[in-house]
Design an enzyme around this catalytic site. Structure first.
Site, PDB file in Angstrom:
ATOM      1  N   HIS A 594      73.010  28.195  41.967  1.00 47.22           N
ATOM      2  CA  HIS A 594      71.722  28.504  42.582  1.00 47.22           C
ATOM      3  C   HIS A 594      70.700  27.401  42.363  1.00 47.22           C
ATOM      4  O   HIS A 594      69.825  27.191  43.180  1.00 47.22           O
ATOM      5  CB  HIS A 594      71.173  29.816  42.024  1.00 47.22           C
ATOM      6  CG  HIS A 594      71.812  31.009  42.641  1.00 47.22           C
ATOM      7  ND1 HIS A 594      71.399  31.513  43.851  1.00 47.22           N
ATOM      8  CD2 HIS A 594      72.845  31.781  42.225  1.00 47.22           C
ATOM      9  CE1 HIS A 594      72.138  32.571  44.142  1.00 47.22           C
ATOM     10  NE2 HIS A 594      73.018  32.754  43.175  1.00 47.22           N
ATOM     11  N   SER A 858      55.426   6.588  44.345  1.00 42.34           N
ATOM     12  CA  SER A 858      54.157   7.180  43.929  1.00 42.34           C
ATOM     13  C   SER A 858      54.332   7.802  42.558  1.00 42.34           C
ATOM     14  O   SER A 858      55.449   8.084  42.112  1.00 42.34           O
ATOM     15  CB  SER A 858      53.675   8.228  44.933  1.00 42.34           C
ATOM     16  OG  SER A 858      54.657   9.235  45.120  1.00 42.34           O
TER      17      SER A 858
END
Length: 1171
Positions: A594, A858
């Protein structure tokens, strides 16, 4: 074939088998997009090669040989020509006694029955893209009102069309039949609507076609005018033209070839002889050879007879008419006897066939391919030579097709030879209409329907598989056009009903694994993780079904009313957790399945079970005890002050907010995951290790229905930093090149803990280049909440030139850093406006470094202890002559963010916004809506600035030595009529002003004063004089654009700041701004494009969205509307368009601050029927 949906036409380029061949490559094109002209005239001339538009050139396409003749422009509005309708006959062309007078008489009868057809394909469907086009048709039954044209004009999907006759009478026409294989179709119209024109139907005479016959092609040439092109039939047995690899192609028929160049727009033109009879139907051309390709009319005549007989059965109007069509799902080619011999045909068989066939027969039918899953699959093979069918020798397509059409659902016997060996094969003829899709599912902007025979033949897949014609917002999961869905949510998908069944069980925000294949890489299965819309970006899923009685595709809800996907999107976090629990026995392997998801892979990883956004929280809780999740993470020893790095230990089981505690000493603290410490490189800097738990990777997707504020890209990603983390809320700061608008879906992945959760945009600074994204800390689970923490912010002292900093960010979700030096701490940002107005940072001083990681990286700038001093963010720019966007990277001082952050945490005096179930007051920002730029004092002195002011400004700021000058005021701002371009701002309240921060501080002082009138007392220098002015300021929130209306297929909104920054608004009022338009919409058809303002509807002013809504909701379906627009250049224009509420209902999407959700609302729609 890749299709660029931005603008233009398709480029069709033939790729020769030998790449080294010196033969020229013919340039071919298909124009299925906007109509070019509303005027036309008639002239006799030869057509030449048409130019290829920018949209054609932008797509590299192969396997393209011929051109479909429908025509459309690129993106511009329709252009009216000045010519009046007339007939010009060229030089006399004599053949077999035919004179110019004979042609004049024939054309005088034919021309009035030829119509210009303007079509709007409302949805991408099967082989056709959504768009607007022009073509030709002609009346073949005046009494019943039947027009013949091409299949690619009638379209296999939803279409709206009008026909214009010679005298400019325009009437609506409705599709009644399109052949599943051959390139012909019919429109119907009401003959009673033609009041001022005398015309006759054009008779069909397929038997008159012969080699050497002189013909005329009367058609709408390139959308500019209807021309009459002369030619001579050269071949009657040409192979069907091959247009494109993933689009419509005709087959199992001969075509007629003529040396008559035709071009876009002449699709559906009648090919007439000197007696005024149609002997063929124009369909395509080869531009390199000026050859035209005509469809024989034998099967057209048969279909027309069925339609005429069907119409006579209905007394009150048209009903659905069934035309029997049979198929074996096999493609045949006509090969010469020389080729069949090489394929192994026995000489005695050839002799028999020659004797039994018509005089002059030169070949036989040979199997080229069989569609998988069809009647002939694994029964017939390529190279099989067809000898007999039901005992009769068959060598012609027409004979074969006649047998199939008359034998639907019956068995036929085929006698073939394969490599010289005779075989007998019994096959059952299939109903061709049964494998032609007549319905589609529209969900989140995607169009999904059963795979058609046409595309199954192109791609070699089974007919009826679930086919993605238009990905819409499925593109968020990188599901491409032409994908074939194999499984969805763990269930096999073989029919459209299977997909709808899975959708009906899903909830909003659920993440569902999808397995698909593509014809371009057919041997590899691909996987994607589809996230169901958490917000209501679109209306509920609809099933559209074709109704041949009305000519409409009628939509109805695809899901039952009790479907969770149709429930309100305002589900609380707690409800989401409760509804998506994982069984208590879920183990560590299930947990990993998951959680693992790599953002940087080209295709999304496989996820083996369906999950919601909150499901992983329960997994963590249920598996925490068994999996012994625990880890250590070294924390950096800070100085002994109380404001050292803070962490938040949050537990879902404890309803109380945990106390933020400072980490002291160098001891190891548990952070929740035992692999985190192993991931830290041994040579990582202290700043990198401290900041890694605070860094987040953001994936941002903008739904196509809400492309607001000039945003260009639907997808962006970047690194953000956690600036606040508590039990109730987490906040991430990120640049606005990553989060451009608030109408976005944001997913957060944390460097410190392997989990992905949704975020919500809660604040967009109206000027500065940063946004704040909130997340629910409870969704992290206990382990995640303890591993993740907020960064320590260090707004003071500000960075100076020469300071050493650490640039820290994420690459593949791994922390990366480097040591750099500040080269300029006060660089004034100067970004020019883009061609299409969109956000650009202004009035901002940024930080520049001597070295960085490039324009795509960034992160943050910090000191050696990991205290954040600036955000290293991307700034969106656009270079001259470039259509795309580029980025530059600079540092944004952290004090610009901490000021707003303090207001959010402490509670501001602003509008309420629900964040994680708690209403919070968001700050209002007072700004001077003026774009400024610095001017050196040396230059200012040359403009006449006095020595006293030069000295005063130098004394105030000996480093910058500059004065701020007005570049322009935002239209509609309070400063607009006070300040002028070129003004120098010297002082506010007698205090010298030298930088942008001084003005921000002055605005902040106004906010502190209870009795402030919101005006700044400025001293300015204008044209050699010092002037004292009171300049008003404006108060803006951080919500951005929160409302959008779709009307006639164009997206309208209030003018956003980037538009107002141009310094112009219409005199009629601010108006409503057209931000986008959709292909296949009335806006596309009639040229209501962006960027422009709508200032009047039917003469009624529309100064804002509310006024616009009041006017437009009173307009009925099918009604023509007069629209006055003003372009960004200030040029006014009036256009008319026809409202279509059936395919393009009027709707609104707006953000509800009480629920923090974007909600969809239908304002006006129609379920009209056609009389």
């Amino acid at each position: 074939m890749h299709v660029n949906a931005a603008a233009g036409t398709l480029s069709l380029i033939h790729q020769y088998p030998n790449p080294s061949s010196n033969q020229p490559i013919p340039a071919l094109h298909c124009n299925p997009f906007p109509f070019k002209s509303s005027n036309f005239n008639f002239s006799v001339r030869a057509s030449k090669v048409v130019s290829v538009s920018d949209r054609e050139k932008s797509n590299g396409m192969d396997d393209q040989v011929e051109q479909l003749e429908s025509d459309g422009g690129a993106t511009g509005p329709p252009v009216a020509a000045a010519e009046e309708p007339c007939i010009e006959i060229g030089p006399e062309f004599k053949q077999s006694g035919v004179t110019a007078e004979d042609w004049r008489n024939a054309l005088s009868k034919v021309v009035p029955a030829v119509v210009v057809i303007r079509t709007t394909s409302c949805r991408t469907f099967d082989t056709e893209l959504a768009g607007s086009a022009s073509a030709t048709g002609f009346v073949v039954d005046k009494k019943r009102g039947i027009i013949l044209t091409n299949r690619h004009v009638v379209k296999p999907g939803p279409v709206v069309a009008e026909a214009m006759f010679q005298n400019r009478e325009e009437i609506p026409v409705y599709p009644m039949y399109r052949d599943p294989v051959h390139d012909f179709g019919f429109f119907r119209y009401n003959p009673g609507l033609i009041q001022f024109l005398s015309y006759e139907e054009i008779p069909l005479a397929p038997e008159a076609a012969c080699v050497g016959l002189e013909i005329r092609v009367v058609g709408n040439d390139s959308g500019e005018k209807v021309s009459i092109s002369a030619g001579t039939l050269a071949r009657l047995d040409r192979d069907a033209p091959y247009y494109k690899r993933d689009g419509y192609n005709d087959f199992n028929t001969f075509y007629i070839q003529a040396a008559s160049g035709t071009r876009g727009g002449s699709s559906g033109s009648p090919v007439i002889d000197s007696q005024g009879r149609a002997v063929a139907l124009n369909a395509g051309s080869n531009l390199s050879s000026s050859s035209a390709f005509f469809l024989p009319l034998e099967r057209v005549v048969r279909a027309l007879k069925f339609l005429q007989k069907g119409r006579d059965c209905y007394a009150d109007g048209w009903g659905a008419v069934h035309i029997p069509r049979g198929t074996l799902q096999v493609t045949l080619l006509h090969k010469g006897f020389d080729e069949t011999r090489r394929l192994g045909l026995r000489i005695e068989t050839e002799q028999m066939v020659r004797q039994a066939s018509r005089l002059g027969e030169t070949g036989m039918l040979v199997v080229d391919s069989a569609v998988p899953g069809g009647p002939a699959h694994q029964r017939l093979e390529p190279g099989d030579v067809l000898v007999r069918v039901n005992g009769d020798v068959i060598t012609q397509f027409l004979e074969m097709e006649t047998l199939l059409d008359e034998g639907v659902d019956q068995k036929i016997e085929l006698r073939i030879e394969r490599g010289g060996k005779p075989f007998t094969v019994d096959l059952t003829v299939q109903d061709l209409h049964a494998i032609t899709p007549d319905s589609f599912l529209e969900v989140s902007g995607a169009v999904i329907h059963p795979l058609s025979y046409q595309q199954a033949r192109n791609f070699r897949f089974h007919c009826g598989l679930v086919y993605v014609a238009e990905p819409g917002y499925l593109n968020r999961a990188k599901v491409p056009r032409h994908a074939i869905i194999k499984t969805f949510g763990g269930e096999e998908i073989s029919r459209l009903e299977d997909l709808i069944s899975v959708l009906s069980k899903l909830t909003r925000g659920a993440q569902v694994p999808l397995e698909y294949i593509s014809y371009k890489d057919r041997h590899r299965t691909k996987f994607a993780l589809v996230t169901m819309d958490r917000h209501e970006w679109y209306g509920p899923p609809l099933i559209y079904t074709r109704n041949d009685s009305t000519g409409l595709w009628t939509g109805k809800p695809a899901l039952p009313p009790e479907s969770p996907l149709l429930s309100s999107s305002t589900i609380s976090v707690e409800q989401g957790l409760e509804n998506n629990r994982v069984p208590a026995g879920a183990g560590e392997a299930s947990l990993t399945e998951h959680m693992c998801h790599n953002f940087n892979q080209d295709s999304t990883d496989v996820v083996t079970t369906m999950k919601s956004s909150f499901e992983v929280v329960s997994e963590l809780q249920n598996s925490r005890d068994n999996s012994n999740v625990g880890a250590t993470k070294n924390q950096v020893e800070e100085d002994s002050s109380d404001d050292s790095i803070v962490t938040a230990n949050c537990s879902l089981d404890d309803p109380k907010e945990e106390k933020l505690e400072a980490a002291t000493g160098s001891e190891n603290a548990c952070s929740g995951y035992d692999e985190c410490s192993a991931a830290i490189a041994t040579n990582a800097s202290i700043a990198e290790r401290v900041l890694e738990p605070t860094l987040v990777m953001l994936e941002v997707h903008v739904p196509p229905s809400c492309m607001l504020d000039g945003v260009q890209s639907q997808h962006s990603s970047g690194t953000g930093v956690i600036v606040y983390h508590s039990r109730d809320m987490g906040l991430v700061a990120v640049d606005k090149a990553t989060v451009v608008i608030s109408a976005s879906d944001v997913m957060l992945s944390f460097a410190a803990f392997p989990i992905e959760i949704p975020g919500e945009v809660v604040f967009l600074h109206p000027v500065h280049n940063y946004a704040l994204v909130a997340y629910n800390t409870s969704a992290l689970g206990a382990g995640g909440a303890s591993a993740v923490r907020a960064a320590k912010l260090l707004p003071e002292p500000p960075l100076c030139r020469g300071d050493a900093v650490y640039l820290v960010g994420l690459k593949s979700l791994q922390a990366t850093s480097r040591k750099s030096t500040v080269t300029n701490a006060h660089a004034a940002l100067n970004i020019g406006p883009a061609d299409v107005p969109r956000y650009r940072a202004t009035n901002l001083e940024v930080i520049e470094l001597d070295a960085d990681f490039g324009s795509t990286f960034s992160g943050v700038l910090s000191d050696e202890h990991g205290r954040v001093q600036a955000i290293w963010g991307r700034f969106s720019t656009q270079q001259k002559g470039s259509s795309g966007k580029q980025h530059s990277v600079r540092g944004i001082p952290i004090h610009a963010i901490s000021h707003v952050l303090d207001k959010i945490i402490s509670g501001a005096n602003g509008p309420n916004l629900l964040i994680n179930g708690v209403k919070r007051q968001m700050p209002l920002i007072r700004i001077l809506e003026v774009e400024l730029y610095p001017r050196l004092l040396s230059k200012a002195r040359s403009f006449g600035l006095s020595d006293n002011w030069v000295q005063a400004l130098m004394k105030k700021d000996p480093v910058r030595r500059q004065v701020l000058r007005v570049k322009g005021c935002l239209a509609g701002s309070k400063a607009e009529n006070v300040l002028k371009q070129g003004d120098m701002i010297l002082a506010i309240n007698k205090e010298p002003i030298t930088c942008f921060g001084d003005i921000q501080d002055a605005c902040h002082v106004l906010d502190q004063c209870d009795e402030s009138d919101g005006k700044l007392k400025m001293t300015i220098f204008r044209k050699g004089c010092e002037i004292e002015l009171l300049v008003g300021t404006d108060v803006r929130d951080g919500n951005g654009t929160t409302r959008v209306i779709n009307w006639c297929g164009c997206i309208v909104q209030d003018p956003h700041p980037a538009v107002r920054a141009l310094g112009f608004l219409p005199e009629e009022g601010h108006g409503v701004y057209v931000a986008r338009w959709f292909y296949g919409s009335p806006a596309n058809r009639y040229g209501l494009y962006s960027p422009q303002w709508i200032v009047e509807i039917n003469g009624i002013p529309t100064p804002d969205l509310d006024a616009f809504l009041e006017v437009t909701k009173e307009i009925d379906d099918g009604e023509f509307v007069r629209v006055k627009t003003v372009h960004l250049t200030g040029k006014p224009r009036v256009l008319t368009l026809k409202q279509d509420l059936h395919y393009w209902p009027m709707w609104e999407v707006r953000r509800n601050p009480n629920t923090a959700m974007w909600q969809y609302k239908t304002i006006k729609a129609s379920d009209r029927g056609i009389p």
